[in-house]
Design a protein around this motif. Sequence first.
Motif, PDB file in Angstrom:
ATOM      1  N   VAL A 241      -7.763   8.220  -7.453  1.00 38.50           N
ATOM      2  CA  VAL A 241      -8.060   9.536  -6.881  1.00 38.50           C
ATOM      3  C   VAL A 241      -8.374   9.407  -5.398  1.00 38.50           C
ATOM      4  N   ALA A 242      -9.094   8.325  -5.037  1.00 34.34           N
ATOM      5  CA  ALA A 242      -9.399   8.095  -3.622  1.00 34.34           C
ATOM      6  C   ALA A 242      -8.139   7.843  -2.805  1.00 34.34           C
ATOM      7  N   ARG A 243      -7.073   7.361  -3.470  1.00 32.86           N
ATOM      8  CA  ARG A 243      -5.792   7.137  -2.792  1.00 32.86           C
ATOM      9  C   ARG A 243      -4.890   8.369  -2.864  1.00 32.86           C
ATOM     10  N   GLY A 244      -5.403   9.486  -3.384  1.00 36.14           N
ATOM     11  CA  GLY A 244      -4.655  10.731  -3.348  1.00 36.14           C
ATOM     12  C   GLY A 244      -4.046  11.186  -4.658  1.00 36.14           C
ATOM     13  N   MET A 245      -4.302  10.466  -5.771  1.00 33.90           N
ATOM     14  CA  MET A 245      -3.713  10.848  -7.051  1.00 33.90           C
ATOM     15  C   MET A 245      -4.442  12.034  -7.669  1.00 33.90           C
ATOM     16  N   ASP A 246      -3.704  12.881  -8.341  1.00 40.95           N
ATOM     17  CA  ASP A 246      -4.280  13.955  -9.135  1.00 40.95           C
ATOM     18  C   ASP A 246      -4.948  13.339 -10.365  1.00 40.95           C
ATOM     19  N   ARG A 247      -6.241  13.592 -10.528  1.00 38.51           N
ATOM     20  CA  ARG A 247      -7.002  12.978 -11.621  1.00 38.51           C
ATOM     21  C   ARG A 247      -6.397  13.270 -12.991  1.00 38.51           C
ATOM     22  N   ASP A 248      -5.779  14.408 -13.146  1.00 40.39           N
ATOM     23  CA  ASP A 248      -5.233  14.802 -14.446  1.00 40.39           C
ATOM     24  C   ASP A 248      -4.037  13.948 -14.868  1.00 40.39           C
TER      25      ASP A 248
ATOM     26  N   TYR B  98       1.348   6.822  -7.020  1.00 39.05           N
ATOM     27  CA  TYR B  98       0.341   7.779  -7.451  1.00 39.05           C
ATOM     28  C   TYR B  98       0.783   9.212  -7.177  1.00 39.05           C
ATOM     29  N   ALA B  99       1.524   9.389  -6.086  1.00 35.93           N
ATOM     30  CA  ALA B  99       1.959  10.736  -5.716  1.00 35.93           C
ATOM     31  C   ALA B  99       3.156  11.203  -6.536  1.00 35.93           C
ATOM     32  N   ARG B 100       4.105  10.300  -6.833  1.00 40.11           N
ATOM     33  CA  ARG B 100       5.387  10.725  -7.407  1.00 40.11           C
ATOM     34  C   ARG B 100       5.529  10.498  -8.903  1.00 40.11           C
ATOM     35  N   ALA B 101       4.772   9.554  -9.475  1.00 43.13           N
ATOM     36  CA  ALA B 101       4.881   9.329 -10.921  1.00 43.13           C
ATOM     37  C   ALA B 101       4.403  10.571 -11.667  1.00 43.13           C
ATOM     38  N   ASP B 102       5.020  10.828 -12.803  1.00 49.01           N
ATOM     39  CA  ASP B 102       4.606  11.970 -13.615  1.00 49.01           C
ATOM     40  C   ASP B 102       3.255  11.713 -14.270  1.00 49.01           C
ATOM     41  N   ARG B 103       3.025  10.480 -14.693  1.00 51.65           N
ATOM     42  CA  ARG B 103       1.736  10.093 -15.270  1.00 51.65           C
ATOM     43  C   ARG B 103       1.397   8.684 -14.805  1.00 51.65           C
ATOM     44  N   VAL B 104       0.112   8.351 -14.830  1.00 48.73           N
ATOM     45  CA  VAL B 104      -0.364   7.022 -14.461  1.00 48.73           C
ATOM     46  C   VAL B 104      -1.294   6.533 -15.563  1.00 48.73           C
ATOM     47  N   VAL B 105      -1.082   5.302 -16.023  1.00 54.04           N
ATOM     48  CA  VAL B 105      -1.967   4.707 -17.021  1.00 54.04           C
ATOM     49  C   VAL B 105      -2.499   3.381 -16.492  1.00 54.04           C
ATOM     50  N   SER B 106      -3.615   2.949 -17.050  1.00 55.14           N
ATOM     51  CA  SER B 106      -4.181   1.656 -16.673  1.00 55.14           C
ATOM     52  C   SER B 106      -5.026   1.146 -17.814  1.00 55.14           C
ATOM     53  N   ASN B 107      -5.125  -0.183 -17.905  1.00 50.94           N
ATOM     54  CA  ASN B 107      -6.063  -0.765 -18.866  1.00 50.94           C
ATOM     55  C   ASN B 107      -7.428  -0.995 -18.232  1.00 50.94           C
ATOM     56  N   LEU B 108      -7.607  -0.577 -16.980  1.00 50.82           N
ATOM     57  CA  LEU B 108      -8.899  -0.619 -16.290  1.00 50.82           C
ATOM     58  C   LEU B 108      -9.527   0.769 -16.393  1.00 50.82           C
ATOM     59  N   GLU B 109     -10.596   0.868 -17.151  1.00 55.37           N
ATOM     60  CA  GLU B 109     -11.156   2.179 -17.470  1.00 55.37           C
ATOM     61  C   GLU B 109     -11.587   2.951 -16.221  1.00 55.37           C
ATOM     62  N   GLY B 110     -12.155   2.249 -15.251  1.00 55.06           N
ATOM     63  CA  GLY B 110     -12.665   2.931 -14.066  1.00 55.06           C
ATOM     64  C   GLY B 110     -11.671   3.068 -12.938  1.00 55.06           C
ATOM     65  N   ALA B 111     -10.438   2.616 -13.132  1.00 53.98           N
ATOM     66  CA  ALA B 111      -9.450   2.606 -12.045  1.00 53.98           C
ATOM     67  C   ALA B 111      -9.125   3.996 -11.537  1.00 53.98           C
ATOM     68  N   VAL B 112      -9.356   5.020 -12.334  1.00 51.92           N
ATOM     69  CA  VAL B 112      -9.037   6.387 -11.922  1.00 51.92           C
ATOM     70  C   VAL B 112      -9.755   6.751 -10.632  1.00 51.92           C
TER      71      VAL B 112
ATOM     72  N   GLN C  27       0.824  -1.206   0.000  1.00 49.01           N
ATOM     73  CA  GLN C  27       0.000   0.000   0.000  1.00 49.01           C
ATOM     74  C   GLN C  27       0.861   1.260   0.000  1.00 49.01           C
ATOM     75  N   TRP C  28       1.968   1.211   0.742  1.00 48.19           N
ATOM     76  CA  TRP C  28       2.892   2.345   0.757  1.00 48.19           C
ATOM     77  C   TRP C  28       3.452   2.590  -0.643  1.00 48.19           C
ATOM     78  N   ILE C  29       3.815   1.495  -1.339  1.00 42.58           N
ATOM     79  CA  ILE C  29       4.350   1.643  -2.695  1.00 42.58           C
ATOM     80  C   ILE C  29       3.287   2.217  -3.630  1.00 42.58           C
ATOM     81  N   GLU C  30       2.069   1.676  -3.563  1.00 44.36           N
ATOM     82  CA  GLU C  30       1.010   2.156  -4.461  1.00 44.36           C
ATOM     83  C   GLU C  30       0.769   3.650  -4.258  1.00 44.36           C
ATOM     84  N   ASP C  31       0.623   4.071  -3.018  1.00 46.79           N
ATOM     85  CA  ASP C  31       0.358   5.481  -2.745  1.00 46.79           C
ATOM     86  C   ASP C  31       1.530   6.358  -3.184  1.00 46.79           C
ATOM     87  N   ARG C  32       2.744   5.869  -2.973  1.00 42.53           N
ATOM     88  CA  ARG C  32       3.926   6.620  -3.402  1.00 42.53           C
ATOM     89  C   ARG C  32       3.918   6.791  -4.925  1.00 42.53           C
TER      90      ARG C  32
END
Length: 405
Positions: free
Chosen positions: A186-193, A168-182, A161-166
């Motif tokens: 976002v609930a874990r603190g990621m910037d939606r953009d 979302y916070a530190r990566a420049d961009r996040v991609v997923s093949n799960l359409e609704g994963a955003v 969980q620490w890695i996942e949250d890190r």
Amino acid sequence: MSRICIIYPESSTPQTGMGGRHHYLARELVRLGHDVTVVAARWHHLLRDGVDTDALPAEEVVEGYRFVRIDVPKYAHAHDRRRVLAWLVFAAKLPALRRRLAAAPDVVLYSSPHPVGYPGAERLARACGARLVFEVRDIWPLTLIEIGGYSPRHPFIRFLQWIEDRAYARADRVVSNLEGAVEHMVARGMDRDKFTWVSSGIALDEVAAPAPLSPEVAAQIPADGLRIVYTGTLGTANALDTLIEAAALLRDLPDVHILLVGQGRARADLEARRDALGLTNVRFIGPVPKPQVQSVLAACDVCYIGWLKSPLYRWGIAANKVPDYLFSGRPIIHGFSGGNDPVGKFDAGLTVPAEDPEALANAIRRIHAMPETERRRMGENGRRAALAHYDYAQLARRLEEVLTG
């Protein structure tokens, strides 16, 4: 031109495994003019049986991109605890990868299913002054909690969980093949953009010209009747026990044939359940090479895919077989109780509640009684959707915008 480094521990080439998502994306990115390197573990459980991993080269060029292998400890199977050791060793070796690369990458993409290697990829990217992209294909540790039954308070789950949250916070961009994963991110603190959806896909040059079936496989497919086929791993997560139970409710339709094409740890249990029920309408066919999958689908009438009834799937699904099924032009029966259902979205078949044998049997009865024109209409809807939304050449252009934007 950008120098792109894609890190996925369980990647493979078409010669050693399924090839899959990163092989096709890397190939297409090369065609777009980029210098691409894919980094994987030398050994993992998704490699094809019989591959001599010790004899594989440390580096090779595959369809224009560079494939680099990192040595890790071997483990027996996907659920072997030594698999975690392989993850940790792989992660520890990533920062030193800079010395093996011909030139520092402009962008580093780290792809899960497990996020253990992300911190190593982050260190590599920062040392090279590279853009960092985190790709999520299974949401961990949520998958281990909701499917595996682990407590959120388990020390290893907290580490993940620490890695996942890190990420979302530190990566420049996040991609997923799960359409609704955003929404989860976002609930874990990621910037939606930061988020971009890049689905799983198909390589049109392969699916449009499939390899013919071997005589041994072709002989096992009935010549007539309603042939319902599942292709892929025979595992508990695929809800194939629900399909067996549904078959028991269809004894009055002797021209309905259910074919399971693949291999997996659940096969013996599924065969035992079939035999205990005395079913003659279920056949197990071994795995076929990926180039033959479309030939299997073309020899059948309906595709089946099922899932467990789990809240995890509220974010959507990304099984590789979905684009394959859509392209086949065959209607799909989908046992699914989650969100972002592609079968319903494209009117490409029938969706029924997950893990509901009676509902599944009723869907098969509907397809059985359906005019051929209606089956063909749903199948053609799926084919159009595959061409419009799941072509890896198009998906690579979407990923290119994330990597170089």
